[in-house]
Design a protein around this motif. Structure first.
Motif, PDB file in Angstrom:
ATOM      1  N   ASN A 163       0.500  -0.666  -0.070  1.00 21.64           N
ATOM      2  CA  ASN A 163       0.225   0.261  -0.056  1.00 21.64           C
ATOM      3  C   ASN A 163       0.847   1.219  -0.046  1.00 21.64           C
ATOM      4  N   TRP A 164       2.083   1.038  -0.219  1.00 25.53           N
ATOM      5  CA  TRP A 164       3.016   2.432  -0.404  1.00 25.53           C
ATOM      6  C   TRP A 164       2.775   3.138  -1.287  1.00 25.53           C
ATOM      7  N   PRO A 165       2.815   4.243  -1.381  1.00 26.18           N
ATOM      8  CA  PRO A 165       1.800   5.590  -2.515  1.00 26.18           C
ATOM      9  C   PRO A 165       3.091   5.475  -3.530  1.00 26.18           C
ATOM     10  N   ASP A 166       2.426   5.408  -4.199  1.00 26.87           N
ATOM     11  CA  ASP A 166       3.305   5.796  -5.451  1.00 26.87           C
ATOM     12  C   ASP A 166       4.046   7.225  -5.726  1.00 26.87           C
ATOM     13  N   ASP A 167       3.950   7.622  -5.622  1.00 30.34           N
ATOM     14  CA  ASP A 167       4.370   9.399  -5.799  1.00 30.34           C
ATOM     15  C   ASP A 167       5.708   9.556  -4.238  1.00 30.34           C
ATOM     16  N   VAL A 168       5.684   8.940  -2.843  1.00 32.41           N
ATOM     17  CA  VAL A 168       6.323   8.602  -2.991  1.00 32.41           C
ATOM     18  C   VAL A 168       7.862   7.923  -2.743  1.00 32.41           C
ATOM     19  N   PRO A 169       8.889   7.762  -2.451  1.00 38.32           N
ATOM     20  CA  PRO A 169      10.340   6.834  -2.997  1.00 38.32           C
ATOM     21  C   PRO A 169      10.336   6.302  -1.747  1.00 38.32           C
TER      22      PRO A 169
END
Length: 580
Positions: free
Chosen positions: A400-406
């Motif tokens: 569930n890690w956001p795509d726009d956060v490295p």
């Protein structure tokens, strides 16, 4: 556990179960939910539904337990425990009638909790203290599939399922594609692959039929996404979806496959538990497609579906015109590996893995596969004495890690785990493949500095060096980009494969390791078969499988090393063996 008679023929087969319906407590009785609207559902369906004219609806014990669990409520909030669900069973199990009965309950039955509980001697016979429900004022039930034929299998059940009393009391108008009640205030409708037309609806319950057939080419994924969005925005927050499926074919990327992977990710802690009810009854890993095994396995996997003709299914399985993989999927309800798969999940599960673990001071070898962000980073140990494989750690981007956060592998955390392993056990060899990722700050490879530090910290304790003296020596660095190492690893991969098939390998049953082994595909190279991902950009990781193969390889290298042979001679000096 499978019980075997002396000749090795199975006497009784215990199925592999997922979900609560077949779980038993310490007293041997089936575990039931503490608080469930399912009791009201059982009473209502027995009153208003029928199998055929004059025969009241009755669930099998298995179906009754499924009903109780699907309608389980949180006692504190009064809301459903499960947000959506999947029932996976063998072909012919009776999934459609079960789904149709719940759809009928959602259509005109007391399907929404009211906050009231049953008193002793209530009219429904619901156990005292259990919740009571009320009808939804504007029920909108959808039977969804990717073809009309699939919706028809459920829709044709309704005309004969509603009793005369139900038709009259709820003023049901039985149509072929849409069924109305109360002059249109409630409805059941069949919907197929037209996601745009479905967008924006507010169904109160959706039955997804045969999701193992829902793929990109028939807009299955887009349709599933629309259904999920529509259900999420329901006014009372209690709209739910239920999928019915057979075992899917891995690699087709069906909705059923993605849902199973999401469930397993949640079970292994990689993803947040979002309230997915998953219930499956599958043949155990050791089940064989032989005449001796087929009958007891089918009796186990069919559950309470006693109407299935064992002899007829047995003949189908033994028919050489039917591929074994198809028989396992349809009749054993097993998820069988894709044609190019390295190992099937049931083959991995058949290796001994229950109740096994390392103990402090065990002599082990360690294999590390590093990554920066895209792939997983893993560390696996293998015990010298018996080859037992233990997953020490795995780090990969959360689902569930956001795509726009490295996201980056936490190197300090990994370093701490390595320290703990060296403190608790006795590693005799430690090989680390640093991977190809580079550090954003200094441009060096992401893991090189840590691998060098491990060599300086622990090199003197290791009995086998990754790169021997005179060859650019290094105690730990084992870069798999080197062609000579690729050959060594390919040979180790073949041994690993044979050890699994012949049950010579033991492991810890780690769920992510199991996923990675199942994800691995056979890949041809100059020396035979290696392993790789299904394609370069695939999200299905295999890094722990690489670590497990590497750890078993490293154990063999240590056992065949001159230092180990010398130690064995020293330990054996002075021993006298008397043969009697």
């Amino acid at each position: 556990m499978t019980s075997l008679v002396a000749e090795g023929v199975p006497e009784a087969v215990e199925p592999y179960t997922i979900g609560p319906s077949w779980k038993r407590g310490p007293d041997g009785k089936f575990v039931l939910p503490e608080f469930t609207l399912g009791w009201h559902c059982l009473a209502w369906t027995a009153t208003y539904l029928q199998h055929y004219m004059g025969a009241p609806w009755r669930y099998t014990p298995e179906q009754a337990r499924l009903t109780l669990w699907w309608y389980a409520l949180d006692p504190a909030t009064g809301r459903f425990l499960y947000r959506d669900g999947v029932i996976q069973r063998l072909k012919g199990h009776g999934k459609d009638p079960l789904g149709a009965s719940w759809s009928g309950f959602e259509f005109v039955g007391p399907c929404r909790p009211t906050g009231q509980v049953a008193d002793e001697g209530n009219e429904w016979g619901v156990p005292a203290g259990q919740p009571l429900g009320a009808r939804h004022p504007a029920a909108w039930v959808q039977i969804a599939a990717v073809s009309q034929d699939q919706t028809r299998s459920t829709m044709t059940i309704f005309p004969g399922m509603f009793s005369k009393r139900a038709v009259e009391e709820f003023r049901i108008d039985l149509g072929k594609e849409i069924i109305y009640a109360d002059k249109g205030r409630a409805r059941i409708e069949a919907v197929t692959s037209s996601p745009r037309a479905m967008e924006g609806g507010r169904p109160t319950f959706v039955l997804l039929n045969e999701t193992h057939h829902w793929v990109d080419s028939n807009q299955g994924h887009e349709m599933a996404a629309v259904i999920e969005r529509n259900s999420t925005k329901s006014a009372d927050g209690m709209s739910r979806t239920l999928a019915l499926t057979n075992a899917y074919e891995p690699g087709e990327d069906s909705v059923a496959e993605r849902t199973r992977e999401a469930f397993e990710s949640s079970e292994s802690g990689r993803a947040v538990d979002t309230g997915l009810f998953y219930d499956s009854l599958e043949a155990p890993a050791e089940a064989k497609l032989t005449e001796e095994w087929i009958e007891p396995t089918l009796r186990a996997v069919r559950g309470d579906s006693t109407w299935l003709d064992i002899e007829r299914l047995k003949a189908s399985i033994l028919d050489v015109r039917n591929p074994p993989s198809r028989s396992r999927r349809f009749w054993f309800n097993q998820i069988v590996a894709a044609e190019d798969a390295f190992l099937a999940p049931y083959e991995w599960d058949a290796c001994p893995h229950e109740g096994l673990d390392l103990v402090p001071a065990d002599e082990v070898v360690l294999f590390f596969d590093g990554s920066k962000s895209d792939d997983a980073t893993g560390l696996v140990a293998c015990r010298l004495s018996d080859g037992f494989v233990k997953t020490i750690g795995v780090w990969q981007r959360p689902a569930n890690w956001p795509d726009d956060v490295p996201w980056r592998v936490p190197r300090e955390e990994v370093d701490g785990v390595v320290d703990r392993v060296f403190a608790e056990f006795k590693p005799l060899a430690f090989f680390a493949d640093p991977g190809a990722g580079y550090d954003d700050a200094d441009g060096e490879r992401y893991w090189d500095g840590y691998v060098d530090a491990w060599a300086q910290r622990y090199g003197k304790r290791l009995k086998l060096r990754a790169v021997p003296t005179g060859h650019g020596q290094h105690a730990v660095m084992w870069d798999m980009g080197d062609r000579r190492r690729q050959q060594t690893f390919t040979e180790a991969t073949d041994r690993f494969y044979r050890d699994v098939l012949e049950r010579r390998l033991t492991h810890d049953g780690h769920k992510i390791l199991r996923q990675h082994v199942a994800n691995a595909r056979r890949r041809t190279n100059a020396w035979g078969y290696g392993i790789g991902k299904e394609h370069r950009e695939s999200a299905r990781k295999i890094d722990l499988a690489v670590c497990a193969i590497g750890a078993r390889m490293l154990r063999r290298m240590v056992l065949n090393s001159p230092s180990w042979a010398k130690r064995s001679r020293v330990r054996g000096k002075g021993r006298v063996v008397v043969l009697r």
